[in-house]
Structures are given as C-alpha cells and as structure tokens.
Design an enzyme around this catalytic site. Structure first.
Site, short mmCIF file in Angstrom:
data_model
loop_
_atom_site.label_atom_id
_atom_site.label_comp_id
_atom_site.label_asym_id
_atom_site.label_seq_id
_atom_site.Cartn_x
_atom_site.Cartn_y
_atom_site.Cartn_z
N ASP A 148 1.51 4.07 -5.84
CA ASP A 148 1.28 2.57 -5.36
C ASP A 148 2.87 2.03 -4.51
OD1 ASP A 148 0.15 0.04 -5.11
OD2 ASP A 148 -0.13 0.01 -7.11
N TRP A 182 -2.07 0.74 0.66
CA TRP A 182 -2.89 -0.54 1.18
C TRP A 182 -3.18 -0.61 2.73
CZ3 TRP A 182 1.53 -3.10 -1.04
CH2 TRP A 182 1.81 -2.84 -2.39
N ASP A 203 -6.31 -4.82 -2.13
CA ASP A 203 -7.39 -4.78 -3.13
C ASP A 203 -8.79 -5.14 -3.14
OD1 ASP A 203 -5.01 -3.54 -4.14
OD2 ASP A 203 -4.85 -4.70 -5.92
C1 GLA Z 1 -1.94 -2.64 -6.67
C2 GLA Z 1 -2.96 -1.57 -6.56
C3 GLA Z 1 -4.15 -1.87 -7.26
C4 GLA Z 1 -3.56 -1.61 -8.73
C5 GLA Z 1 -2.73 -2.55 -9.07
C6 GLA Z 1 -1.85 -2.25 -10.58
O1 GLA Z 1 -2.45 -3.91 -6.38
O2 GLA Z 1 -3.65 -1.65 -5.09
O3 GLA Z 1 -5.27 -0.97 -7.04
O4 GLA Z 1 -3.26 -0.20 -9.00
O5 GLA Z 1 -1.68 -2.64 -8.14
O6 GLA Z 1 -0.90 -3.35 -10.96
#
Ligand code: GLA
Length: 393
Positions: A148, A182, A203
C-alpha cells in the site's frame, strides 16, 4: 579496502540482476481478501481459516480462486532486530500456522504491507525494513504481497516499489507483487516491470455509483476510469480496478452481477471481498459462473474496452483466444432496456464472418450474427455474450 570494493561490485551486479518474478499471474489473479467486508475490527485467524474452508467447499477453488489474502491490521510492531511482530490478539497461533493451514487446503497465501512508515490503518509499514520483511514473507511461504501507499510523504513511488520488488526477488520465493498506490503516479506507465498488478483508482465501496470523500468509489465510477488503460495490460501485468464487492450489503444481486461481469471483461484480478462462509446461493452463482471466469482468465490476456457509449447504455468487448469475442451490454439506467443488435454495425473490433452467439448468464445459444438479435437488459444489469467462431451445437 579490497573486500569493500568487492562487495560494492557485488551490490551493483545484484542490483542489475534484480527483476520481478516472471511467469507469475499469467492470467489475472483470483482469490479473496479480508479488507472489503471485515476491515480491521473483524480480522482474526479463525475467520481466515473458515474463509479458506469456504473457498474449497463453495467450489470456488476448483474454478481457479486460489489466494487467501490478509489485508491491513495483522501486524503490531517490530522486535529489537526489526522483525515484524504479529497481532497476537487477532492471530494467536501466528502467521506461519495460518500459512500452513491455507497451503494444506491447496490454496495460496497472501499478506499486506505498506511502502511508507505506517499502513493505512496505522500499523507498522515496511519503509527501511524491506529486506527483513521480504525475508519474513519468504520464510512464512507467502505467495502474494499487496503493498500500500499510506504515510509515504516525500517518497518516490517507482523507487519505493522497486525497492520492495528487489527485496522480494533477493529473498528468492516467487511472490505475486500487487502495487497499491491507487494510480496516483500514473502507475500503469511504469508498474508492469515492477509488479504483477497495480491499482488504478482509490478504494472501491459496495455502492453502484457515487464517490464518498473523494476516495471511496462506487464500482461504476471506477469502471469509467479504466477507459484507455487497456493497452497496459498483458499476461503478468494487470490493471487492478480494486477488489470485488460482489455479495456485499450495498449492492443488489443484479448490481453485483453487472459488477462481476465488467471485472471479467476488464481482465481485472478477481479478488472477492465478501463473506464466503455465508453466501446466498445467488451470490455464489455469480462468483462461480464458469463461462464468465473463462472470459476473465482467457490466455490471450487482453483487457476489454468500451466500443459504444449512449450515456446510460454501454457496450464493451474483450478479444479472446482463437478469435472469439466477449460482448457485454451494460444498462446503467434504473429501467429495463430493449435493444436490437445489428452485429455488423455495433463497432466490434476484429469482427469478421459469422459467429455463434452464446448468452453467458442464461447459458443459452441465441443463433448467429448474420441476423439481428433482440436483447432485454434488466435495470442496472448486463447481457453478456460470447461470440464463437466454432459451432457449439
Ligand atoms: C488502503 C487500500 C485498501 C486497504 C486499506 C487498508 O485504503 O487501498 O485496499 O488495503 O488501505 O487499510
């Protein structure tokens, strides 16, 4: 002085050798991840074990789902050597034990970390600990790492992800590397040489549309952001429009069906995010549609693209191996839509000759493409077709 010079050259040559593991994720990865439904609070080892059991008993494993992935919140700190410490409240038996259990079911095991100082949920990140973390994952027989991008102020995405890629490579265990920044660094432009899949947006949430706080998107919002990215996808390198919300409370059955279908057409990773232990039959039927999974897993590895956009009605196509073509009619409207398909005039790329038509949700043959076809697409739903060059009758 001499040993220093030698180790310097060794380092340079090792650096030059570093690469991602090839021949992994030759089709989009399939599995399950804890985040979408369980997030932090409901994560624990018993639930993960039960999810592995459910992946087998539901028939999903036989259809190609294989990764059980623990997302954020499994880690608490580091010991004096820098080794990551596991949250003992959630995982009293430890991660090795869980990994063994998952492997004993014939499944593969995935884990999560972050390129920054902390994960998005505030647990320890891997910045500065890439080598030791990669070694720990290899020791635990991890098969998949989601990495991440929270708490990375001042960090360069390419350098940070490359550092972890090289650490994984040096640790020596083949691990699918899932990049999760992202899409903020136009990730698709560089990530194919670093990881096997990369997130393209913020997300997903279990919503049809909308965008909450700018970073929680309904799946149709995400879908539109995939337009144009198809040229970056290929075997071993996939755009990741995020994990599935199929079967989660915010989507109706037809909305879930449309979501699953579009992720199949996008050659997206099929990482489920619902409670596999308590799936209604109709949700299970969506996730186990063999014909749609075959579209997603087609060995040609082409990502589908939009060929027609009438606002609330879209047509997408995905080229398949051997000349077959998947076509999806997506009705974004809250009303049913009737449409007469004139196959020659639809704008299908590579359309040549006469194909047999198969409806992939009804599992029905619907004639040939030399005649127009009348279709009814229910509200917020799809009709998914496979155009086949070889006769199936
Ligand atoms: C980010 C990621 C999600 C998830 C969360 C966990 O937002 O994009 O997919 O892994 O962190 O905290």
């Amino acid at each position: 002085m001499k040993p220093l010079i030698i180790s310097f050259f060794l380092l340079i040559s090792l650096g030059g050798l570093a690469q991602k593991f090839e021949n992994l994720a030759l089709t989009p990865p399939m599995g399950w991840n804890s985040w979408n439904y369980f997030e932090c609070d409901n994560l624990n080892e018993e639930m993960i074990r039960e999810m592995a059991d459910a992946m087998v008993s539901s028939g999903m494993k036989d259809l190609g789902y294989e990764y059980i992935i623990i997302d954020d919140c499994w880690q608490t700190g580091r010991d004096s050597t820098g080794k990551i410490l596991v949250d003992k409240d959630k995982f009293p038996s430890g991660i090795q034990h869980l990994s063994d259990y998952i492997h004993s079911k014939g499944l593969k095991f995935g884990i999560y970390s972050d390129a920054g100082t902390k994960t998005c949920a505030g647990r320890p990140g891997s910045k500065g600990f890439e080598t030791i973390d990669a070694q720990t994952y290899a020791d635990w027989s991890v098969d998949y790492l989601k990495y991440d991008w929270c708490h990375t102020e001042g960090q360069d995405a390419i350098a940070s992800y490359t550092r972890m890629r090289d650490a994984l490579y040096a640790a020596g265990r083949p691990i699918v590397f899932s990049i999760c920044d992202w899409g903020v660094s136009k990730t698709w432009e560089w990530a194919g040489d670093v990881g096997h899949l990369w997130r393209t947006t913020y997300d997903i949430t279990d919503r049809w549309d909308g965008n909450i706080w700018g970073n929680q998107l309904g799946w149709t919002e995400i879908l539109e952001k995939q337009v144009g990215l198809e040229k970056y996808a290929a075997p071993g390198r996939w755009n990741d429009p995020d994990m599935l919300e199929v079967g989660n409370p915010g989507l109706s059955i037809n909305e879930s069906r449309a979501h699953f279908t579009m992720w199949c057409v996008l050659a997206a990773p099929l990482i489920t995010g619902n409670d596999l232990r308590n799936m209604p039959q109709e949700v299970q039927n969506i996730l186990t549609n063999k014909a749609l999974i075959a579209v997603n897993q087609d060995p040609l590895g082409k990502q589908g693209f939009k060929i027609r956009d009438e606002g609330n009605f879209e047509v997408w196509q995905k080229p398949l191996q051997g000349g077959d073509i998947a076509i999806v009619f997506l009705n974004l409207e809250n009303l049913p839509k009737t449409f007469t398909v004139n196959w020659n005039r639809l704008g299908i790329k590579g359309f040549s000759g006469k194909y047999q038509i198969k409806d992939l949700w009804k599992s029905q043959l619907r004639g040939y493409t030399d005649k127009p076809l009348k279709i009814n697409v229910p509200a917020r739903d799809v009709v998914a077709i496979r155009l086949m060059l070889s006769n199936q009758e």
